[in-house]
Enzyme design. Structure first.
Site, PDB file in Angstrom:
ATOM      1  N   HIS A   1      -3.603   4.173  -1.168  1.00  0.00           N
ATOM      2  CA  HIS A   1      -4.403   4.841  -0.238  1.00  0.00           C
ATOM      3  C   HIS A   1      -5.037   6.063  -0.450  1.00  0.00           C
ATOM      4  O   HIS A   1      -4.395   7.006  -0.447  1.00  0.00           O
ATOM      5  CB  HIS A   1      -3.139   4.989   1.089  1.00  0.00           C
ATOM      6  CG  HIS A   1      -4.102   4.858   2.450  1.00  0.00           C
ATOM      7  ND1 HIS A   1      -5.365   5.160   2.461  1.00  0.00           N
ATOM      8  CD2 HIS A   1      -3.792   4.504   3.946  1.00  0.00           C
ATOM      9  CE1 HIS A   1      -5.728   5.139   3.848  1.00  0.00           C
ATOM     10  NE2 HIS A   1      -4.817   4.550   4.610  1.00  0.00           N
ATOM     11  N   GLY A   2      -6.244   5.813  -0.743  1.00  0.00           N
ATOM     12  CA  GLY A   2      -7.131   7.040  -0.976  1.00  0.00           C
ATOM     13  C   GLY A   2      -8.274   7.053   0.047  1.00  0.00           C
ATOM     14  O   GLY A   2      -9.111   7.900  -0.213  1.00  0.00           O
ATOM     15  N   ALA A   3      -8.124   7.004   1.296  1.00  0.00           N
ATOM     16  CA  ALA A   3      -8.830   6.917   2.298  1.00  0.00           C
ATOM     17  C   ALA A   3      -8.564   7.492   3.584  1.00  0.00           C
ATOM     18  O   ALA A   3      -7.423   7.918   3.647  1.00  0.00           O
ATOM     19  CB  ALA A   3      -9.310   5.091   2.620  1.00  0.00           C
ATOM     20  N   HIS A   4      -9.507   7.570   4.585  1.00  0.00           N
ATOM     21  CA  HIS A   4      -9.202   8.058   5.961  1.00  0.00           C
ATOM     22  C   HIS A   4      -8.651   9.433   6.150  1.00  0.00           C
ATOM     23  O   HIS A   4      -8.349   9.846   7.298  1.00  0.00           O
ATOM     24  CB  HIS A   4      -8.098   7.109   6.659  1.00  0.00           C
ATOM     25  CG  HIS A   4      -8.695   5.439   6.520  1.00  0.00           C
ATOM     26  ND1 HIS A   4      -7.726   4.324   6.686  1.00  0.00           N
ATOM     27  CD2 HIS A   4      -9.936   5.107   6.081  1.00  0.00           C
ATOM     28  CE1 HIS A   4      -8.440   3.648   6.583  1.00  0.00           C
ATOM     29  NE2 HIS A   4      -9.706   3.738   6.330  1.00  0.00           N
TER      30      HIS A   4
ATOM     31  N   ARG B   1      -7.644   2.036  -2.026  1.00  0.00           N
ATOM     32  CA  ARG B   1      -8.461   2.168  -0.834  1.00  0.00           C
ATOM     33  C   ARG B   1      -9.449   3.417  -0.558  1.00  0.00           C
ATOM     34  O   ARG B   1      -8.911   4.392  -0.747  1.00  0.00           O
ATOM     35  CB  ARG B   1      -7.553   1.928   0.548  1.00  0.00           C
ATOM     36  CG  ARG B   1      -8.421   1.273   1.703  1.00  0.00           C
ATOM     37  CD  ARG B   1      -7.539   0.866   2.953  1.00  0.00           C
ATOM     38  NE  ARG B   1      -8.550  -0.011   3.886  1.00  0.00           N
ATOM     39  CZ  ARG B   1      -8.204  -0.226   5.006  1.00  0.00           C
ATOM     40  NH1 ARG B   1      -6.997   0.106   5.574  1.00  0.00           N
ATOM     41  NH2 ARG B   1      -9.011  -0.792   5.629  1.00  0.00           N
TER      42      ARG B   1
ATOM     43  N   TYR C   1      -6.322  10.898   4.383  1.00  0.00           N
ATOM     44  CA  TYR C   1      -4.648  11.243   3.855  1.00  0.00           C
ATOM     45  C   TYR C   1      -4.728  11.890   2.855  1.00  0.00           C
ATOM     46  O   TYR C   1      -5.603  12.389   2.254  1.00  0.00           O
ATOM     47  CB  TYR C   1      -4.026   9.862   3.987  1.00  0.00           C
ATOM     48  CG  TYR C   1      -3.761   9.231   5.349  1.00  0.00           C
ATOM     49  CD1 TYR C   1      -3.109   9.842   6.521  1.00  0.00           C
ATOM     50  CD2 TYR C   1      -4.477   7.757   5.621  1.00  0.00           C
ATOM     51  CE1 TYR C   1      -3.199   9.357   7.722  1.00  0.00           C
ATOM     52  CE2 TYR C   1      -4.113   7.580   6.842  1.00  0.00           C
ATOM     53  CZ  TYR C   1      -3.376   7.982   8.043  1.00  0.00           C
ATOM     54  OH  TYR C   1      -3.465   7.687   9.342  1.00  0.00           O
TER      55      TYR C   1
ATOM     56  N   GLN D   1       1.048  -1.276   0.090  1.00  0.00           N
ATOM     57  CA  GLN D   1      -0.018  -0.083  -0.008  1.00  0.00           C
ATOM     58  C   GLN D   1       0.991   1.270  -0.112  1.00  0.00           C
ATOM     59  O   GLN D   1       1.765   1.396   0.794  1.00  0.00           O
ATOM     60  CB  GLN D   1      -0.988  -0.013   1.230  1.00  0.00           C
ATOM     61  CG  GLN D   1      -1.797   1.283   1.111  1.00  0.00           C
ATOM     62  CD  GLN D   1      -2.748   1.308   2.238  1.00  0.00           C
ATOM     63  OE1 GLN D   1      -2.139   1.976   3.543  1.00  0.00           O
ATOM     64  NE2 GLN D   1      -3.716   1.016   2.527  1.00  0.00           N
TER      65      GLN D   1
END
Length: 373
Positions: free
Chosen positions: A177-180, A230, A182, A110
């Site tokens: 990582h395309g979430a949360h 994500r 960030y 990731q």
């Protein structure tokens, strides 16, 4: 969730192979990215390789590594989070790949950048300013200047280099990582992206950074190398955030990401069974699958009787049956199942589930994160 007996639905559905492009997974069980920060100076050592191997040996079909930082000075806030650049770190990752493959599993890194979620002054590069689409933190407060287009080009280049290294090292695909909340997600989110150029505005314009990023990676790795992304509605500072509050809005985002080259959507939620929109029992993963037809991974308290917020409050979690999960898998609501904290607590989770040994599962507690097991 259901409290029916464990044998209402056969667990064998979890242990069927799954193929995407030229990649075949031995089971439908995925280990999602979970930050461990056990890589001094950003270099994953033999203990990290052994950690992933243990899950691979016990029936996990796909391992997604903890977030690994692209080559940018403000990418992370913790020097023990692994890098995905530099000879020493990449050599460490090569050994991780070798061990996971030897154990019969597949693995994606990731690749990740914290963006404005990184506090100013963080190690390992305290002098570097945090970056984000509008220089706004997750509360919408001004912290730094917006990223320039030149900075955007450089960051996209760092993502592409990471993806190229993943393929060169033998990883089976790559997850962005395309979430949360960030960096990539900060472009998606209206609260943190208030740009007025081509990277800001409506949903499609706020997705432009991700579109260009995915297109550049696709051009580098070729048409058949799996690219996962994500996604989440929730943010680290706001578990109830829902930027895409209708199926139409979510579909607009997903459509352009598919066109750019995303093959797999990893749908991060606190509880995999919770309906995403009123009027439908479909989960977040279910809606993503319905709207795209693409390979979809569900995640969120699988096998546990408490969601991850309980962990942040210092509580543990017991084990829950997985009948509702199996029912939704049988109904093709999603294709793959990511098991997070339950798999942290017990590397043999998948083996024990297959053998019906639910009472032998180790109980997850916050103390689990204190050791590399």
């Amino acid at each position: 969730m259901s409290n029916q007996p464990q044998n209402v639905h056969s667990t064998e559905a979890l242990f069927q192979p799954y193929t995407i492009h030229n990649l075949t997974l031995q089971t439908r069980i995925v280990m999602p990215a979970m930050g461990r920060a056990f890589s001094p100076n950003g270099v994953p050592g033999p203990d990290v390789a052994a950690y992933y191997r243990r899950r691979a040996e016990n029936g996990v079909g796909l391992i997604i590594t903890e977030g690994a930082v692209i080559d940018h000075p403000a990418g992370t806030s913790e020097p023990r989070i692994p890098n995905f650049y530099g000879e020493a770190a990449l050599n460490g990752w090569a050994e991780v790949v070798r061990q996971v493959h030897e154990a019969g599993s597949k693995i994606f890194p990731q690749i990740w950048h914290m963006g404005m979620a990184r506090p100013l002054g963080s190690q390992p590069n305290p002098e570097a300013l945090s970056i984000g689409p509008s220089g706004l933190d997750l509360e919408g407060k001004k912290v730094t200047e917006p990223m320039t287009e030149e900075e955007i080009v450089k960051v996209i280049g760092a993502y592409v280099d990471a993806a190229a290294n993943a393929k060169r090292l033998g990883f089976d695909g790559v997850e962005i990582h395309g979430a949360h909340g960030y960096l990539v997600d900060q472009f998606f989110w209206e609260r943190t992206n208030q740009r007025t150029d081509r990277y800001g505005g409506d949903i499609i314009k706020r997705a432009q950074f991700a579109i260009e990023l995915v297109e550049a990676i696709r051009a580098e790795v070729g048409p058949d190398y799996p690219i996962a992304m994500r996604l989440s509605q929730w943010k680290m500072n706001d578990y109830n955030a829902k930027p895409f509050d209708t199926p139409d809005k979510l579909g607009q985002l997903l459509n352009v990401l598919v066109q750019a080259g995303v093959d797999i959507f990893h749908c991060s939620t606190r509880r995999f069974w919770v309906p995403e929109f009123e009027g439908s029992d479909l989960s977040f993963a279910g809606w993503v699958k319905k709207l795209t037809g693409k390979t979809t991974i569900t995640v969120g308290s699988v096998g546990l009787d408490e969601d991850f917020v309980s962990y942040t409050e210092g509580k543990g979690a017991g084990h829950q049956d997985i009948n509702e999960l199996l029912e939704r898998l049988d109904n093709n609501e999603f294709d793959l199942v990511a098991v997070g904290r339950a798999l942290l607590g017990d590397p043999a989770w998948a083996t024990k589930i297959r053998e019906g040994r639910i009472h032998d599962l180790q109980t997850f507690t916050p103390e689990v994160l204190q050791t590399l097991n």
